[in-house]
Design an enzyme around this catalytic site. Structure first.
Site, PDB file in Angstrom:
ATOM      1  N   PHE A  99       3.352  -2.817   2.238  1.00  0.00           N
ATOM      2  CA  PHE A  99       2.206  -2.771   1.330  1.00  0.00           C
ATOM      3  C   PHE A  99       2.035  -4.160   0.709  1.00  0.00           C
ATOM      4  O   PHE A  99       3.003  -4.738   0.201  1.00  0.00           O
ATOM      5  CB  PHE A  99       2.430  -1.710   0.251  1.00  0.00           C
ATOM      6  N   ASP A 145      11.394   0.460  -0.279  1.00  0.00           N
ATOM      7  CA  ASP A 145      10.232   0.968  -1.006  1.00  0.00           C
ATOM      8  C   ASP A 145       9.932   2.359  -0.450  1.00  0.00           C
ATOM      9  O   ASP A 145       9.633   2.502   0.748  1.00  0.00           O
ATOM     10  CB  ASP A 145       9.049   0.011  -0.814  1.00  0.00           C
ATOM     11  N   TYR A 155       2.921   8.976  -8.022  1.00  0.00           N
ATOM     12  CA  TYR A 155       1.583   9.578  -8.050  1.00  0.00           C
ATOM     13  C   TYR A 155       1.098  10.005  -6.673  1.00  0.00           C
ATOM     14  O   TYR A 155       0.012  10.559  -6.557  1.00  0.00           O
ATOM     15  CB  TYR A 155       0.556   8.645  -8.712  1.00  0.00           C
ATOM     16  N   LYS A 156       1.904   9.736  -5.659  1.00  0.00           N
ATOM     17  CA  LYS A 156       1.524  10.180  -4.318  1.00  0.00           C
ATOM     18  C   LYS A 156       2.123  11.559  -4.057  1.00  0.00           C
ATOM     19  O   LYS A 156       1.669  12.545  -4.613  1.00  0.00           O
ATOM     20  CB  LYS A 156       2.016   9.148  -3.295  1.00  0.00           C
ATOM     21  N   ARG A 201      -6.851   7.581   7.260  1.00  0.00           N
ATOM     22  CA  ARG A 201      -5.535   8.128   6.913  1.00  0.00           C
ATOM     23  C   ARG A 201      -5.636   9.579   6.477  1.00  0.00           C
ATOM     24  O   ARG A 201      -6.530   9.926   5.696  1.00  0.00           O
ATOM     25  CB  ARG A 201      -4.947   7.382   5.694  1.00  0.00           C
TER      26      ARG A 201
END
Lengths: 398, 398
Positions: A114, A185, A210-211, A357
C-alpha cells in the site's frame, strides 16, 4: 467451534437491497456499535466527565482492546496496543526496527505494498539520512531480495489491489536467516484470514481495524511487538502515554513496559468504543471456518464471472494459499464498471489503474450475495450499461 | 457580538450537582454531540457505508473542521487541518521546521512545557542524530535564550500546571529576529483566550480539541502551517492522505497542497463528528467576551481562596496578561485535597508534584459555580477533611 454465519450476519445493520462487497475497505455497522458509542458519549463522557479515564477504563482501553485483537492474529497476550493510524504505526515499527539493526541501511518492500507504507518509509529515510534507503521489488521477488544488506522487511501480507498473499512464514524465516527483521502490515489480513504472528516469529506487525474488523470510519490502528523485542524497541514517536509513568510528568522520557511504549497520545475513546462492539462479533467466529467460507465465496465469484464476463481478467491468484479474502478483476474501464455496479446496489470498489475489487467477508456475505453480484456484473458487461458519462466522472475518493 | 453565556451553558449536558472546573483537561458534553455522533454512526456509516467518504463528506472533514478552528485562533482560512494527536502534530511541525532551517541544530523549549512535547522532540532528535539537540530553559528565560543557534522554538503558550502565559507576539518577533522559526502549542489556548496566529506571524501551531473546544475524549488534534511555509514544509510523517493525489496510489510521495500535506492517515470520523457539534457552540461566542469573563471568574476564585485558605499558595500569575484560563494553587497534599473536593462535586484536577488546577470556562461556568467551589474548598481546608487514607491513594490517571 463451528461458526454460525447466519448468526453473525444478524449482528450487522446492512441497508436493504445492498450487496456489500467492500468490507475490505470499510466494514459495515455492527448493530451493537451504535448503542455502545451512544453509551460512551452520554453515560461516560457526559456523566463521568474527566473521571471517565479511570472509572470507565478509557486509559486501559488501548491495551485491553489490543488483547482482543491479539487473539485474532495469533499474537501473545500483552503484545498488541491500539492507537493512531496505520501509517503512524508503520513509522513507529520501522524506526524501532532500524535502530535495532544498526549496521544495515535498507528497508525492503514491494511495489504491491500500500503506497502509504512506502511513503512513510520514504519520510523516515529522509529524516534519518545517513545512507538509509527504501528498496522496492516486485511482490514475487521479495523472498530472493532479502540479503545481508536488508535491515528490515516491510511487507503487506495481502496485496490491496490484487489480493495476492505473501507466504508470511517463509519470508519471516528467510529474513531471520539473513539477519533482517520483519514488519507485517495486516491491513487485509486481520479478520480476513488466520494469522499466526507468534508461530512464525514475526518481529513487528501493524494493521487497521476499519476493514475486516468493522470498527467504523477512522477506527484506530494496532501495533504488535514480539515479546523478545518489547523491552528493546525504542519508540521514535515517544509520546507521553508510552512513558513508563505518564502522570509523573517527568521532563525526561523513559519508555513504558512492553508494547505499551508504542502508545503516543490520548486514545480515541469514541472510535475505540465502536471497535469494542465490533469485536464482540468475533467471539462467535472460528478463524478457520471464516477462511474456508471466504475462499469458497471467492471461488464461486471467480467461476461465475469468468464464465459470464470474458472481458474481465482475473487479477487475484487462483490458488487458495496465495490469496486473501478479496477477488479482483482488471478492465481498462474498471472505474465506470464499478460505478454502474454500485448504482445497482452491488458495492465493491475501484483501485487505479484498472482494478475492480470485491471483498468476501463471510460474517455478513453469503452465497446468495455472490450470485446476485455475479448476475449484476454480468448484465452490466453484456449490456455495456457502464458506458455512460455519469459513471466516468471520478469522485474524490475512489 | 455580545455573548450570552446563559445560552451557551444551556448547550451543555452537565451532571446535576457538579461544578466542573476541569474543562482545561476534558471539556463536558455539548448537547448536540450525542445526536451528531449517533447520526454519523447510524445514518452515515450504517447506511452510506463506503460511499460516506464522498457522500457524507468524511474525506474533506479534516480541512472543513480545520477552517472552523482557524477562526478561533486567528489563522487564515485553509491553514489548519485536523487529525492524529497533539504529540504527533508536534513531531510533524518540528521535523518540518528543522528541515526549513538546516544550518541550525537546537530546538528551544521550556521546563514548563507539557512533557509529551519534550518527549516527542527528544524522539525526533534521536532519530535525526547529527548533533540535533533539545534545549530547555525556565519559562521566564525563553525570550533571552533565543540566539543564533536556535532553529525553532517549541513553546506551549499557557503552562499546563501554573497557567502562566507566554507573550506569543514578543517571542515570535524575537525568534524571527534571531532567524528561528516558532511552533506554538495551543493546548491551553484554543478556545480559552484570543489567539492571533496570523497577526503575530507564527510559523506553526498545534493543539488539541478535547479541552476548551469540548470535542470529547480522544478528539483529534490540529496543526497550523503559515501560508508562507505551506508549500515549503515537507512532512516527515508523509502519509497517503497528505499526498497530492492519494487515490492515484502512486509509489512515490508528493506532498499535497498547503496544510493538507500534514494529513497522515484515515481521519477519525466519529471523533470529528463530536467536534463538529462542539464547534457549533462557538458560533455564538465572541472570544474577547470569553476572555474577559474567564479572567473575571479567575479573579473571583483567587480572591475567595486567598481570603479563606492561607495554606494554599497561588501558582498562577496574578496579572491578566500573564495567565491563561486556569488558576492553580500549590499544596504538598494537593492530591488528597483534590480528591476530597471531587467527592463534594467540585471537579478540578491535580498535577504532580503539588498543583491543584481549576479551569474557568465561561461557556458553562458562572459566578455561582465559583462561589460554590470556594465554599467547598474552604470548608475542606478548614476541617482538614482531605486527611483520609481514601483520598491519598493515587489513581492511574491523576
Amino acid at each position: 467451534m463451528t461458526t454460525d454465519f447466519a448468526a453473525t450476519r444478524a449482528m450487522f445493520d446492512l441497508p436493504e437491497g445492498v450487496v456489500y462487497l467492500d468490507g475490505n475497505s470499510l466494514g459495515p455497522l455492527p448493530r451493537a456499535a451504535a448503542a455502545r458509542v451512544a453509551q460512551t458519549v452520554t453515560a461516560e463522557w457526559g456523566k463521568l466527565l474527566i473521571t471517565g479515564w479511570n472509572k470507565a477504563g478509557w486509559m486501559d482501553q488501548p491495551a485491553r482492546v489490543g488483547d482482543r485483537i491479539a487473539r485474532l492474529i495469533g499474537a501473545e497476550a500483552g503484545t498488541v496496543v491500539m492507537g493512531d493510524t496505520l501509517s503512524i504505526k508503520v513509522y513507529q515499527a520501522l524506526a524501532s526496527a532500524l535502530e535495532m539493526n544498526p549496521t544495515r541501511r535498507v528497508i525492503l518492500s514491494d511495489t504491491g505494498n500500500f503506497p502509504s507504507d512506502l511513503y512513510m518509509a520514504d519520510g523516515l529515510v529522509r529524516t534519518l539520512g545517513q545512507g538509509y534507503a527504501l528498496k522496492t521489488v516486485a511482490p514475487e521477488d521479495v523472498f530472493d531480495a532479502i540479503d545481508e544488506t536488508v535491515a528490515v522487511t516491510l511487507i503487506t501480507e495481502v496485496d490491496y489491489r490484487t489480493g495476492r498473499k505473501h507466504d508470511m512464514a517463509a519470508i519471516t524465516a528467510r529474513a531471520h536467516e539473513m539477519g533482517a527483521l520483519t514488519i507485517w502490515d495486516l491491513a487485509h489480513s486481520a479478520g480476513a484470514l488466520p494469522v499466526h504472528l507468534a508461530e512464525v516469529g514475526a518481529d513487528f506487525a501493524v494493521g487497521c481495524t476499519y476493514k475486516y474488523l468493522n470498527s467504523g470510519p477512522g477506527g484506530p490502528a494496532f501495533i504488535y511487538v514480539a515479546p523478545r523485542h518489547a523491552e528493546v524497541a525504542r519508540p521514535a514517536l515517544s509520546g507521553w502515554l508510552g512513558h513508563e509513568s505518564p502522570f509523573a510528568f517527568d521532563l525526561g522520557y523513559r519508555p513504558g513496559r512492553g508494547s505499551e511504549r508504542m502508545r503516543v497520545g490520548t486514545p480515541p475513546v469514541l472510535q475505540l468504543a465502536a471497535l469494542e462492539a465490533a469485536l464482540d462479533v468475533w467471539d462467535h467466529v472460528a478463524m478457520e471456518d471464516l477462511r474456508a467460507r471466504s475462499l469458497h465465496l471467492g471461488d464461486l465469484f471467480i467461476d461465475g464471472i469468468e464464465a459470464a464476463c470474458p472481458e474481465l481478467t482475473l487479477a487475484t491468484p487462483r490458488a487458495h494459499d496465495m490469496r486473501g479474502s478479496q477477488v479482483s478483476f482488471r478492465h481498462p474501464e474498471g472505474y465506470a464498471i464499478m460505478q454502474a455496479l454500485i448504482a445497482r446496489g452491488v458495492i465493491g470498489d475501484f483501485r487505479a489503474p484498472d482494478i475492480l475489487r470485491f471483498g468476501f467477508t463471510p460474517l455478513y456475505i453469503g452465497e446468495a450475495d455472490v450470485k446476485a453480484a455475479v448476475a449484476a456484473l454480468s448484465e452490466i458487461m453484456a449490456s455495456r450499461s457502464w458506458d455512460r458519462p455519469e459513471y466516468k466522472t471520478r469522485a474524490k475518493v475512489t
